[in-house]
Scaffold this active site. Structure first.
Site, PDB file in Angstrom:
ATOM      1  N   GLN A   1       1.714  -6.606  -3.449  1.00 31.89           N
ATOM      2  CA  GLN A   1       2.320  -6.615  -2.181  1.00 31.89           C
ATOM      3  C   GLN A   1       3.425  -5.975  -2.053  1.00 31.89           C
ATOM      4  O   GLN A   1       3.754  -5.145  -2.639  1.00 31.89           O
ATOM      5  CB  GLN A   1       2.561  -7.910  -1.730  1.00 31.89           C
ATOM      6  CG  GLN A   1       0.824  -8.681  -1.351  1.00 31.89           C
ATOM      7  CD  GLN A   1       0.435  -9.177  -2.755  1.00 31.89           C
ATOM      8  OE1 GLN A   1       1.160  -9.741  -3.610  1.00 31.89           O
ATOM      9  NE2 GLN A   1      -0.990  -8.984  -2.844  1.00 31.89           N
TER      10      GLN A   1
ATOM     11  N   LYS B   1       2.573   2.051  -5.250  1.00 30.02           N
ATOM     12  CA  LYS B   1       3.173   1.549  -6.425  1.00 30.02           C
ATOM     13  C   LYS B   1       2.439   1.942  -7.583  1.00 30.02           C
ATOM     14  O   LYS B   1       2.892   1.862  -8.549  1.00 30.02           O
ATOM     15  CB  LYS B   1       3.321  -0.203  -6.056  1.00 30.02           C
ATOM     16  CG  LYS B   1       4.290  -0.482  -5.034  1.00 30.02           C
ATOM     17  CD  LYS B   1       4.529  -1.810  -5.049  1.00 30.02           C
ATOM     18  CE  LYS B   1       3.049  -2.771  -4.695  1.00 30.02           C
ATOM     19  NZ  LYS B   1       2.830  -2.502  -3.248  1.00 30.02           N
TER      20      LYS B   1
ATOM     21  N   LYS C   1       3.183  10.152  -0.329  1.00 25.93           N
ATOM     22  CA  LYS C   1       2.255  10.668   0.738  1.00 25.93           C
ATOM     23  C   LYS C   1       3.002  11.622   1.785  1.00 25.93           C
ATOM     24  O   LYS C   1       2.547  11.648   3.050  1.00 25.93           O
ATOM     25  CB  LYS C   1       1.613   9.550   1.499  1.00 25.93           C
ATOM     26  CG  LYS C   1       0.509   9.108   0.524  1.00 25.93           C
ATOM     27  CD  LYS C   1      -0.388   8.005   1.387  1.00 25.93           C
ATOM     28  CE  LYS C   1      -1.586   7.690   0.508  1.00 25.93           C
ATOM     29  NZ  LYS C   1      -2.551   6.734   1.375  1.00 25.93           N
TER      30      LYS C   1
ATOM     31  N   GLY D   1      -4.564  -4.086  -4.028  1.00 26.47           N
ATOM     32  CA  GLY D   1      -5.047  -3.221  -4.993  1.00 26.47           C
ATOM     33  C   GLY D   1      -4.134  -2.111  -5.239  1.00 26.47           C
ATOM     34  O   GLY D   1      -3.533  -1.561  -4.369  1.00 26.47           O
ATOM     35  N   HIS D   2      -4.481  -1.322  -6.376  1.00 24.49           N
ATOM     36  CA  HIS D   2      -3.803  -0.118  -6.642  1.00 24.49           C
ATOM     37  C   HIS D   2      -4.993   1.147  -6.895  1.00 24.49           C
ATOM     38  O   HIS D   2      -5.864   0.726  -7.655  1.00 24.49           O
ATOM     39  CB  HIS D   2      -3.064   0.128  -7.746  1.00 24.49           C
ATOM     40  CG  HIS D   2      -1.910  -0.895  -7.672  1.00 24.49           C
ATOM     41  ND1 HIS D   2      -0.892  -1.152  -6.693  1.00 24.49           N
ATOM     42  CD2 HIS D   2      -1.281  -1.941  -8.486  1.00 24.49           C
ATOM     43  CE1 HIS D   2       0.002  -2.043  -6.958  1.00 24.49           C
ATOM     44  NE2 HIS D   2      -0.077  -2.290  -7.965  1.00 24.49           N
TER      45      HIS D   2
ATOM     46  N   ASP E   1       0.979  -1.244  -0.088  1.00 30.27           N
ATOM     47  CA  ASP E   1      -0.169   0.077   0.033  1.00 30.27           C
ATOM     48  C   ASP E   1       0.834   1.038  -0.154  1.00 30.27           C
ATOM     49  O   ASP E   1       0.614   2.307   0.622  1.00 30.27           O
ATOM     50  CB  ASP E   1      -0.918  -0.072   1.219  1.00 30.27           C
ATOM     51  CG  ASP E   1      -1.609  -1.449   1.182  1.00 30.27           C
ATOM     52  OD1 ASP E   1      -2.383  -1.716   0.261  1.00 30.27           O
ATOM     53  OD2 ASP E   1      -1.734  -1.914   2.414  1.00 30.27           O
TER      54      ASP E   1
ATOM     55  N   VAL F   1       3.196  14.147  -3.430  1.00 29.28           N
ATOM     56  CA  VAL F   1       2.678  15.180  -2.365  1.00 29.28           C
ATOM     57  C   VAL F   1       1.361  15.519  -2.478  1.00 29.28           C
ATOM     58  O   VAL F   1       0.575  16.468  -2.155  1.00 29.28           O
ATOM     59  CB  VAL F   1       3.225  16.753  -2.794  1.00 29.28           C
ATOM     60  CG1 VAL F   1       4.786  16.626  -2.311  1.00 29.28           C
ATOM     61  CG2 VAL F   1       3.129  17.138  -4.303  1.00 29.28           C
TER      62      VAL F   1
END
Length: 432
Positions: free
Chosen positions: A228, A16, A335, A40-41, A13, A418
């Site tokens: 993952q 990616k 992030k 998931g993405h 998470d 960002v």
């Protein structure tokens, strides 16, 4: 051109999908080489008019959203065919061209009995559960290693498929009925379920290893996208609280058919803090208001499961470990904007285990389980950084945070996220 791998450097998470999508316009092929629909993405694309489109992908490679890029599901993936076609239909309904998708004939297929066994086994384990998604991933990989699995190519020969299903159900039904007191699966129903997808699947299936190596021979760029992450890798993760596949750079080769010598760049994705879903040790995990703040501001809920993610501060120890295991050449730090507004930002630089300092991952599981983080505290910032596009656009304390984390983590930081959209990225070094 060489092949490039994008690897999660924490417990997953990390973002990616965004990183893959960011590079998508510069690559010709994007390959998912491990895992299935157990992760998931989320990709957010900004349209020319300034509006945003959000896509949640579970099984498909992120490159499917990039016009002109060929998305590939490699031999190392396990495929839930119902989920595959649900995703394809949902994207088509939104105007996305999915016709370029290619799937390895050697990828393994998730059957209904695999999903059933996954769920009942977790319930049986109780407090000792692994924390799987219940989607049949682990049992399908177990079948693969036990040489009783069903592969994509088997769907194109009904006789072979029936023989394989008959053989595997002799074993599986003993487990389902005598251990778990569940209804036995029937050969007819299982074969019918799988064959229902054969005609739609056939045009997408090929020798993807050959396809990708020929692309490299032509000078095209192949991006290998992990599902993952390093700390969930079945060999190098926090076993047994791991996934059932190889999520590291080594797995990129075995899961795609590309030889190691052609893999020349490994991009590790790290969040500016750390999250984890499922059970298992997590030294920097927060059980207070700070953890809830990260979860709320960072929208830390699983793309596939919706489960709230466990949140903690950045862990430089596991970043160094991931850099070493994968041979990371570049980190993408995602992030960073979530940390805005904090007076100070803790970073774990080492662990204390029974009074002994560990600057690297402890060698055994028990020590890691009891590891207490040793923190350095970096000054925070209050400025909105979502509009930054260069390092100089960031406030001094945010720049200092990036520099400090880079020095601790074992590889250069080449880009910083960002904000959620593709263009909300600070470019520091060229990734390709």
């Amino acid at each position: 051109m060489p092949a490039i791998a994008i690897i999660g450097a924490q417990w997953g998470d990390e973002g990616k999908g965004k990183a893959t999508d960011l590079l998508g316009t510069s690559v010709d092929y994007v390959v998912k080489f491990n895992g299935g629909n157990n992760a998931g993405h989320t990709v957010v694309i900004t349209q020319p008019d300034g509006s945003t489109e959000k896509y949640a992908l579970h099984l498909l490679p992120s490159g499917i959203l990039t016009p002109g890029c060929t998305p590939v599901i490699g031999n190392g993936v396990v495929v839930d065919l119902a989920v595959l076609f649900e995703e394809l239909e949902a994207l088509e309904a939104r105007g996305v061209d999915v016709s370029r998708l290619r799937i390895s004939a050697n990828a393994h297929v998730i059957a209904d009995y695999n999903r059933t066994l996954d769920k009942v086994t977790e319930r049986f384990l109780g407090s000792r559960r692994i924390g799987t998604t219940g989607r049949g991933i682990g049992p399908t990989y177990a079948d693969k290693m036990n040489r009783i699995g069903i592969r994509v190519q088997d769907l194109f020969d009904e006789k072979i498929l029936t023989q394989k299903v008959e053989s595997v159900l002799e074993l599986k039904n003993q487990i389902l009925t005598k251990i778990y007191n569940r209804r036995a699966a029937t050969v007819e129903a299982t074969v019918e379920e799988l064959l229902a997808f054969a005609d739609r699947l056939r045009p997408m299936v090929c020798d993807t290893g050959l396809l990708l190596n020929e692309a490299l021979d032509r000078g095209e760029t192949v991006l290998l996208e992990a599902g993952q992450a390093t700390l969930l890798d079945v060999d190098h993760g926090t076993y047994p609280f791991v996934t059932s596949s190889s999520a590291t750079a080594g797995g990129a080769c075995t899961g795609s058919g590309i030889p190691p010598r052609r893999l020349e760049q490994v991009i590790g994705i790290v969040k500016a803090y750390t999250t984890r879903v499922g059970e298992g040790p997590f030294p920097t995990e927060l059980h207070d208001d700070a953890g809830e703040h990260l979860r709320k501001v960072g929208a830390e809920y699983g793309t596939t499961t919706g489960r709230p993610r466990r949140c903690g501060w950045y862990d430089a120890v596991i970043a160094r470990y991931a850099a070493r295991v994968n041979g990371v050449t570049d980190f993408v730090l995602t992030k960073l904007d979530v940390l805005t507004g904090l007076e100070q930002v803790p970073v774990c630089v080492a662990y204390d285990v029974g009074g002994v300092r560990h600057d690297e991952m402890p060698v055994n599981q028990s020590d890691f389980h009891h590891a207490v983080p040793i923190y350095e505290y970096l000054p925070g910032w209050w400025e909105d950084i979502s509009g930054a596009r260069t390092l100089a656009d960031l406030p001094p304390n945010a720049q200092a945070y990036i520099k400090a984390v880079e020095e601790m983590s074992g590889a250069r930081i080449s880009a910083v996220g960002v904000g959620p959209s593709r263009d909300a990225t600070v470019a520091i070094h060229d990734l390709i």
